[in-house]
Design a protein around this motif. Structure first.
Motif, short mmCIF file in Angstrom:
data_model
loop_
_atom_site.label_atom_id
_atom_site.label_comp_id
_atom_site.label_asym_id
_atom_site.label_seq_id
_atom_site.Cartn_x
_atom_site.Cartn_y
_atom_site.Cartn_z
N GLU A 1 0.83 -1.21 0.00
CA GLU A 1 0.00 0.00 0.00
C GLU A 1 0.86 1.26 0.00
O GLU A 1 0.49 2.27 -0.61
CB GLU A 1 -0.94 0.02 1.20
N THR A 2 2.03 1.20 0.66
CA THR A 2 2.90 2.37 0.66
C THR A 2 3.34 2.72 -0.76
O THR A 2 3.45 3.91 -1.11
CB THR A 2 4.12 2.14 1.56
N ALA A 3 3.57 1.71 -1.59
CA ALA A 3 3.92 1.98 -2.99
C ALA A 3 2.81 2.76 -3.68
O ALA A 3 3.08 3.68 -4.47
CB ALA A 3 4.19 0.67 -3.72
N THR A 4 1.58 2.41 -3.37
CA THR A 4 0.45 3.14 -3.96
C THR A 4 0.33 4.54 -3.37
O THR A 4 0.00 5.50 -4.08
CB THR A 4 -0.86 2.35 -3.74
N ARG A 5 0.64 4.69 -2.08
CA ARG A 5 0.58 6.03 -1.47
C ARG A 5 1.61 6.97 -2.11
O ARG A 5 1.37 8.17 -2.22
CB ARG A 5 0.84 5.94 0.04
N ILE A 6 2.75 6.42 -2.53
CA ILE A 6 3.75 7.25 -3.23
C ILE A 6 3.10 7.92 -4.44
O ILE A 6 3.33 9.09 -4.72
CB ILE A 6 4.96 6.39 -3.67
N ALA A 7 2.28 7.15 -5.15
CA ALA A 7 1.60 7.69 -6.32
C ALA A 7 0.65 8.82 -5.94
O ALA A 7 0.52 9.82 -6.65
CB ALA A 7 0.85 6.58 -7.05
N THR A 8 -0.03 8.68 -4.80
CA THR A 8 -0.98 9.72 -4.38
C THR A 8 -0.26 10.99 -3.95
O THR A 8 -0.83 12.09 -4.06
CB THR A 8 -1.86 9.24 -3.21
N TRP A 9 0.97 10.88 -3.45
CA TRP A 9 1.72 12.07 -3.03
C TRP A 9 2.23 12.87 -4.22
O TRP A 9 2.49 14.07 -4.10
CB TRP A 9 2.92 11.66 -2.16
N SER A 10 2.40 12.23 -5.36
CA SER A 10 2.98 12.90 -6.52
C SER A 10 2.06 13.98 -7.06
O SER A 10 0.85 13.78 -7.21
CB SER A 10 3.27 11.88 -7.63
#
Length: 588
Positions: free
Chosen positions: A207-216
């Motif tokens: 899920e952290t990998a997906t959160r990286i996308a949301t921060w971009s």
């Protein structure tokens, strides 16, 4: 000469006729301009002139991009026999994408073509030695294949493709997962994750990998790729010259016709991919528990072990056609011309680790991504080409239209994390300080940038070895170390800013790196102080609020808001223990 009264002037009718004709021409021009009535050949010339004008403004060439896209798609379609049941099932089961994710990428590409800013597409590929390309040359790794295949097409459209492979051999998933932007650069458009050998069941990491996308700021898409290798070492040698798995292979070399896909062809492929994706996403192993909450990220991926009910294959024992196969089943061992003994060879020319993809399977992974992304890009080009035939459409108008569509597909706000909040604090974007290589992020995210004062801790800059230089690998692990019992090594001083989050992580890449370290905190150090000359104050405190995180990190807790210096020392009561520092993680 005077005119005689009562006699008509023979020139008057001619003058009147001339005036009438002039007025008629003017009226027709006005009508033509208003309604764009012109011969077909002139409309075509006008469209070409408008295209040239647009190219000067934002630098794109739709015709060149179309030709290059079709050539690449033809190469991939023919190499993997995607026009056959076997080849098609292989890609559809292993590398599918849903229609929603397809449309996100379609409008991302369109927006980058029409907008005057942000005409780059940043792809960050993280992972293990699998993605780093070990046992092959770096330029044979699958991220590099993506770059090689797609850069010319995107360049024709005025988009610079930036591909950064930040994968590292033998690295744990944390704290690495928190350092993607520090190492790969800020605000990616694409986040590639591969580390299932190291943490294949760690949902907080997924899920952290997906959160990286949301921060971009660019609302990145996420691509999960299963680790591991599967090579056709038991298949017979190729009878083709060159073999289908060779970089030098082309459809013309094999006497195959080129594929010239129309928009209808691309839509048919999209619908098939969506059909397989709706049954079972090829990224489901990694995102299945939270995929619904992150639909705006367009999660997709590659996994040859995921089964799909639409996938069919011939059972080797019963010789009957069965459904519900995965990618490995679908190719029936050696049924594709790509699956020959040559496809099991490593770029190094040696026997590679069994978990490392061979040179040909890096080619396969890279071209699998290029297959999806080039079809979506061609769909975007067709859409823009049609829009530009309407002279009322301007770049500004289309940019606004595509931005609106993209905002509908990608919401601004996402729900709180389901898995990664308690452990990785993924509610907020982390700030990772590390010298690990490659490092494309801002300099202030280097670990060495927050080291202050003097220290006698050893620093290994991890210069590239002869092995790395030979194969072109970019991964390296610079490291600060000190051994307990050697008082001459002293302390390592780190300047830290604490805002809303009252803790930091100190991490090393070796097990128990901070199990026996001692931490001091010098509170509220003046910002105007020359930190290169820092010396600990007499009022600093031995900090006892600590918690060990996993095997590599120690959390320093309860820090007040402000600018502090955190000092790390070895513990003389544990002789022979080596402390390592490779990462400092903090949150806003």
């Amino acid at each position: 000469m005077e005119q005689q009264v009562g006699k008509s002037n023979p020139l008057v009718p001619i003058q009147r006729c001339t005036v009438f004709l002039v007025l008629l021409v003017v009226i027709f021009h006005l009508i033509f301009d208003r309604f764009e009535i012109m011969p077909i050949e002139n409309k075509a010339n006008d469209f070409e002139l408008r295209n040239r004008y647009l190219r000067e403004e934002v630098s794109f060439d739709l015709n060149t991009a179309k030709l290059q896209s079709k050539k690449l798609l033809s190469l991939i379609r023919n190499r993997y026999e995607l026009n056959t049941t076997i080849g098609s099932n292989f890609f559809l089961a292993s590398n599918n994408i849903g229609k929603h994710a397809w449309d996100i990428l379609k409008y991302k590409f369109a927006l980058k073509m029409t907008a005057k800013q942000n005409q780059t597409f940043l792809m960050i590929f993280g992972g293990s030695s699998v993605t780093a390309g070990h046992d092959n040359y770096y330029n044979e790794s699958y991220p590099y294949i993506v770059k090689k295949r797609m850069s010319p097409i995107l360049s024709a459209l005025g988009i610079e493709l930036i591909v950064r492979n930040i994968a590292l051999g033998a690295n744990n998933c944390a704290p690495y997962i928190l350092c993607y932007e520090s190492m790969g650069g800020m605000d990616p458009d694409f986040v590639g994750w591969e580390q299932s050998y190291n943490c294949g069941h760690d949902e907080p990491v997924f899920e952290t990998a997906t959160r990286i996308a949301t921060w971009s700021a660019n609302k990145a898409m996420v691509y999960y790729s299963a680790s591991g290798a599967w090579t056709p070492s038991d298949c017979p040698p190729s009878t083709d010259s060159p073999p289908y798995c060779s970089e030098d292979w082309t459809p013309s070399a094999a006497g195959l016709p080129e594929w010239d896909p129309s928009l209808a062809d691309i839509m048919a492929e999209r619908d098939l991919l969506n059909k397989f994706n709706e049954d079972h996403s090829s990224a489901a192993r990694f995102s299945g528990s939270f995929n619904r909450e992150y639909s705006g990220i367009g999660i997709h991926g590659f996994n040859v072990w995921e089964k799909n009910k639409h996938c069919t294959f011939v059972n080797e024992k019963t010789k009957l056609t069965e459904s519900g196969c995965n990618g490995i089943d679908s190719v029936q061992k050696c049924a594709l011309r790509f699956m020959t003994k040559e496809a099991a060879e490593y770029g190094s020319g040696k026997n590679g680790a069994k978990w490392h993809p061979s040179r040909a399977f890096h080619l396969l992974r890279g071209e699998a991504i290029a297959w999806l992304y080039t079809m979506i890009l061609l769909d975007s080009v067709y859409m823009l080409e049609t829009a530009l035939k309407d002279s009322h459409n301007t770049l500004e108008k289309l940019t606004i239209e595509y931005e609106k569509k993209l905002s509908e597909l990608q919401p601004v706000n996402y729900p709180p994390p389901k898995k990664c909040g308690p452990l990785y604090h993924c509610e907020q974007r982390p700030i990772c300080h590390t010298d690990f290589k490659p490092h494309y992020g801002p300099d202030h995210m280097l670990l060495s940038s927050i080291v202050v004062g003097s220290t006698n801790w050893s620093y290994d800059p991890a210069y590239y070895s002869e092995w790395s230089m030979k194969y072109g690998y970019l991964d390296g692990k610079p490291d600060y170390t000190a051994k307990s019992g050697d008082s001459s090594q002293g302390e390592l001083h780190l300047q830290i800013f604490i805002n809303n989050t009252d803790f930091i992580w100190l991490c090393g890449h070796q097990k128990d790196s901070h199990k026996h370290s001692i931490v001091y905190v010098d509170l509220n150090v003046p910002l105007d102080r020359n930190m290169s000359e820092y010396v600990p104050s007499s009022t600093r405190k031995l900090w006892r609020q600590k918690k060990y995180i996993g095997f590599e990190c120690k959390a320093v807790l309860g820090l007040p808001r402000g600018h502090h210096v955190v000092s790390v020392a070895t513990n003389s009561s544990h002789m022979g223990h080596t402390s390592h520092l490779t990462h400092v993680i903090r949150w806003p």
